[in-house]
Design an enzyme around this catalytic site. Sequence first.
Site, mmCIF file in Angstrom:
data_model
loop_
_atom_site.group_PDB
_atom_site.id
_atom_site.type_symbol
_atom_site.label_atom_id
_atom_site.label_comp_id
_atom_site.label_asym_id
_atom_site.label_seq_id
_atom_site.Cartn_x
_atom_site.Cartn_y
_atom_site.Cartn_z
ATOM 1 N N GLY A 58 0.778 -1.243 0.000
ATOM 2 C CA GLY A 58 0.000 0.000 0.000
ATOM 3 C C GLY A 58 0.803 1.283 0.000
ATOM 4 O O GLY A 58 0.286 2.346 -0.314
ATOM 5 N N ASP A 113 0.910 3.047 4.642
ATOM 6 C CA ASP A 113 -0.153 3.807 3.998
ATOM 7 C C ASP A 113 -1.139 4.357 5.032
ATOM 8 O O ASP A 113 -1.473 5.527 5.033
ATOM 9 C CB ASP A 113 -0.883 2.967 2.929
ATOM 10 C CG ASP A 113 -1.342 1.590 3.440
ATOM 11 O OD1 ASP A 113 -1.119 1.269 4.622
ATOM 12 O OD2 ASP A 113 -1.922 0.833 2.639
ATOM 13 N N ASP A 116 -4.592 2.075 11.160
ATOM 14 C CA ASP A 116 -6.012 1.812 11.406
ATOM 15 C C ASP A 116 -6.134 1.252 12.822
ATOM 16 O O ASP A 116 -6.096 1.994 13.794
ATOM 17 C CB ASP A 116 -6.487 0.855 10.303
ATOM 18 C CG ASP A 116 -7.980 0.604 10.307
ATOM 19 O OD1 ASP A 116 -8.728 1.513 10.672
ATOM 20 O OD2 ASP A 116 -8.402 -0.502 9.942
ATOM 21 N N LYS A 144 -6.511 6.698 11.080
ATOM 22 C CA LYS A 144 -7.922 6.559 11.479
ATOM 23 C C LYS A 144 -7.938 6.290 12.974
ATOM 24 O O LYS A 144 -8.088 5.140 13.394
ATOM 25 C CB LYS A 144 -8.536 5.333 10.794
ATOM 26 C CG LYS A 144 -9.131 5.533 9.441
ATOM 27 C CD LYS A 144 -9.906 4.272 9.070
ATOM 28 C CE LYS A 144 -9.854 3.976 7.609
ATOM 29 N NZ LYS A 144 -10.435 2.678 7.249
ATOM 30 N N PHE A 165 -13.872 3.843 4.648
ATOM 31 C CA PHE A 165 -13.005 2.959 3.893
ATOM 32 C C PHE A 165 -12.561 3.713 2.647
ATOM 33 O O PHE A 165 -13.391 4.132 1.844
ATOM 34 C CB PHE A 165 -13.699 1.650 3.510
ATOM 35 C CG PHE A 165 -12.759 0.713 2.833
ATOM 36 C CD1 PHE A 165 -11.874 -0.053 3.588
ATOM 37 C CD2 PHE A 165 -12.707 0.621 1.459
ATOM 38 C CE1 PHE A 165 -10.969 -0.898 2.974
ATOM 39 C CE2 PHE A 165 -11.804 -0.217 0.831
ATOM 40 C CZ PHE A 165 -10.927 -0.984 1.589
ATOM 41 N N ASP A 172 -5.971 -0.077 -1.492
ATOM 42 C CA ASP A 172 -6.770 -0.918 -2.384
ATOM 43 C C ASP A 172 -8.097 -1.350 -1.782
ATOM 44 O O ASP A 172 -8.318 -1.304 -0.576
ATOM 45 C CB ASP A 172 -5.986 -2.190 -2.733
ATOM 46 C CG ASP A 172 -5.962 -3.179 -1.566
ATOM 47 O OD1 ASP A 172 -5.490 -2.807 -0.481
ATOM 48 O OD2 ASP A 172 -6.448 -4.322 -1.739
#
Length: 225
Positions: A58, A113, A116, A144, A165, A172
């Site tokens: 990513g 990337d 989360d 996030k 998302f 991706d």
Amino acid sequence: MDQPDHRRLKEPPPHWRKEIESVLISQERIARRVRTLARQIESDFAGRDLVLVALLNGTVVFLADLLRRLSLPLRLDFIGVSSYGGGSEPAELVFTKELRLDVGGRDVLLVDDILDTGKTLARVTAKLHRLGPRQIRICVLLDKPSRRVEPIAADYVGFTIPNHFVVGYGLDYAERYRNLPFVGLLRPEMFKHPDFIPLLTPKKRRLLQGVENELDSDGGQEKSE
Ligand code: IMP
Ligand code: MG
């Protein structure tokens, strides 16, 4: 810092409109933010023996842009991680590419990337710490924070985003959309698209269960300094 304002979410280029609902972070905003991050990194690592360690896959787009903005001596290496695991079992992280450079005594900047739940970076930093670097700093394009499970924070954050998302600029959905030059929101119907569901890893499937892709929340915000 940019004001969150959903009315500023732009339509994607015509070619992508069937699949992408909106542009959350434009190419121009990303480019500006990458320049700022690069300046901070340059000043923080001046005179250090820097090894950039990027997580595959990513980070490729973000990394390529960031790297070319860094005017200081550095070396680059990659770690490959993938999450596998069945059904409702917690996904297991598998290393698909190991680090080759020696990071012992060096300054490591770990690039990913998106931060989360933090599970990936918690595992990777624990593994890197065992190699005895002088320090490990973390740089992510997106954060996030609302989904965090592990107590881990990034030192350099491009944009803080809500529980959406997102795809594009390396990120991706079922291995697609990494090539979008912006960060965008998928149309909700894409989450149920029969072509894609079988391609999703159990981790991505779980992640998609909790997302809020309605457009009434804030767009990406540059992390305040
Ligand atoms: P974590 O271990 O939960 O922090 O997961 C980080 C990884 O999950 C990222 O490197 C991405 O591969 C994936 N991920 C998390 N959120 C998104 C998203 O919104 N779009 C695409 N991939 C995501
Ligand atoms: Mg990743």
